[in-house]
Design a protein around this motif. Structure first.
Motif, mmCIF file in Angstrom:
data_model
loop_
_atom_site.group_PDB
_atom_site.id
_atom_site.type_symbol
_atom_site.label_atom_id
_atom_site.label_comp_id
_atom_site.label_asym_id
_atom_site.label_seq_id
_atom_site.Cartn_x
_atom_site.Cartn_y
_atom_site.Cartn_z
ATOM 1 N N VAL A 259 0.839 -1.203 0.000
ATOM 2 C CA VAL A 259 0.000 0.000 0.000
ATOM 3 C C VAL A 259 0.875 1.255 0.000
ATOM 4 N N GLY A 260 2.058 1.194 0.598
ATOM 5 C CA GLY A 260 2.988 2.315 0.499
ATOM 6 C C GLY A 260 3.365 2.583 -0.952
ATOM 7 N N ILE A 261 3.691 1.529 -1.693
ATOM 8 C CA ILE A 261 4.010 1.668 -3.118
ATOM 9 C C ILE A 261 2.793 2.161 -3.890
ATOM 10 N N ALA A 262 1.642 1.567 -3.617
ATOM 11 C CA ALA A 262 0.408 1.950 -4.304
ATOM 12 C C ALA A 262 0.028 3.398 -4.014
ATOM 13 N N THR A 263 0.330 3.865 -2.806
ATOM 14 C CA THR A 263 0.036 5.256 -2.452
ATOM 15 C C THR A 263 0.899 6.206 -3.266
ATOM 16 N N VAL A 264 2.182 5.910 -3.369
ATOM 17 C CA VAL A 264 3.074 6.750 -4.188
ATOM 18 C C VAL A 264 2.597 6.735 -5.641
ATOM 19 N N LEU A 265 2.203 5.573 -6.126
ATOM 20 C CA LEU A 265 1.686 5.460 -7.490
ATOM 21 C C LEU A 265 0.421 6.296 -7.665
ATOM 22 N N GLN A 266 -0.527 6.151 -6.744
ATOM 23 C CA GLN A 266 -1.782 6.893 -6.848
ATOM 24 C C GLN A 266 -1.551 8.399 -6.788
ATOM 25 N N LEU A 267 -0.706 8.834 -5.870
ATOM 26 C CA LEU A 267 -0.411 10.272 -5.761
ATOM 27 C C LEU A 267 0.274 10.786 -7.028
ATOM 28 N N SER A 268 1.139 9.957 -7.633
ATOM 29 C CA SER A 268 1.803 10.323 -8.885
ATOM 30 C C SER A 268 0.802 10.435 -10.030
ATOM 31 N N ILE A 269 -0.107 9.469 -10.121
ATOM 32 C CA ILE A 269 -1.136 9.496 -11.169
ATOM 33 C C ILE A 269 -2.047 10.694 -10.983
ATOM 34 N N THR A 270 -2.435 10.949 -9.745
ATOM 35 C CA THR A 270 -3.308 12.095 -9.449
ATOM 36 C C THR A 270 -2.628 13.394 -9.848
ATOM 37 N N ALA A 271 -1.377 13.547 -9.486
ATOM 38 C CA ALA A 271 -0.645 14.784 -9.814
ATOM 39 C C ALA A 271 -0.470 14.943 -11.327
ATOM 40 N N ALA A 272 -0.192 13.847 -12.023
ATOM 41 C CA ALA A 272 0.052 13.899 -13.470
ATOM 42 C C ALA A 272 -1.213 14.154 -14.273
ATOM 43 N N ASN A 273 -2.365 13.863 -13.678
ATOM 44 C CA ASN A 273 -3.616 13.975 -14.431
ATOM 45 C C ASN A 273 -4.562 15.031 -13.849
ATOM 46 N N GLY A 274 -4.037 15.838 -12.930
ATOM 47 C CA GLY A 274 -4.874 16.831 -12.272
ATOM 48 C C GLY A 274 -4.974 18.063 -13.040
#
Length: 131
Positions: free
Chosen positions: A116-131
């Motif tokens: 979930v730590g890895i998935a959180t970094v991934l999700q935050l990265s996707i959110t930032a890249a697509n915001g």
């Protein structure tokens, strides 16, 4: 557009795991989650551990189950990012809450915490890249 077409169209980091890898990881984690969370819930209901110990496990379970409908149903990246932060935070809370009562349950959460730590970094990265 299907949910996978939508997800595949998002900007993602180059290190994003494939769907098969993500599915395999969850397939390995869910039995550990079911056994360890089930142990906590049963013991709390029986009064063998304080019921308060089960609170972060319940919150985690709800937040974990809400992620996919938020991410793929609502297609709401900021809300999915907030949800996964709750999942991550409650794993730590679970580990701290259960440690004095049964250490194996706390230790069993380590792979879940790492993923979930890895998935959180991934999700935050996707959110930032697509915001």
């Amino acid at each position: 557009m299907t949910r996978m077409e939508w997800y595949n169209a998002l900007a993602k980091p180059s290190w994003t795991p494939g769907g098969g890898t993500i599915g395999l990881i969850w397939t390995l984690l869910y039995p550990v989650i079911v056994v360890s969370f089930g142990w906590v819930f049963v013991r709390a209901v029986r009064g063998q551990i304080p019921r308060a110990v089960a609170v972060p496990f319940a919150i985690n379970l709800v937040a974990n189950l809400c992620f996919t409908p938020i991410q793929f149903g609502l297609r709401n990246l900021p809300l999915a990012a907030a949800d996964i932060l709750v999942v991550l935070g409650t794993i730590v809370w679970c580990m701290v809450a259960v440690w004095p009562h049964v250490r194996w349950v706390a230790v069993a959460q380590i792979p879940y915490l790492v993923w979930v730590g890895i998935a959180t970094v991934l999700q935050l990265s996707i959110t930032a890249a697509n915001g």
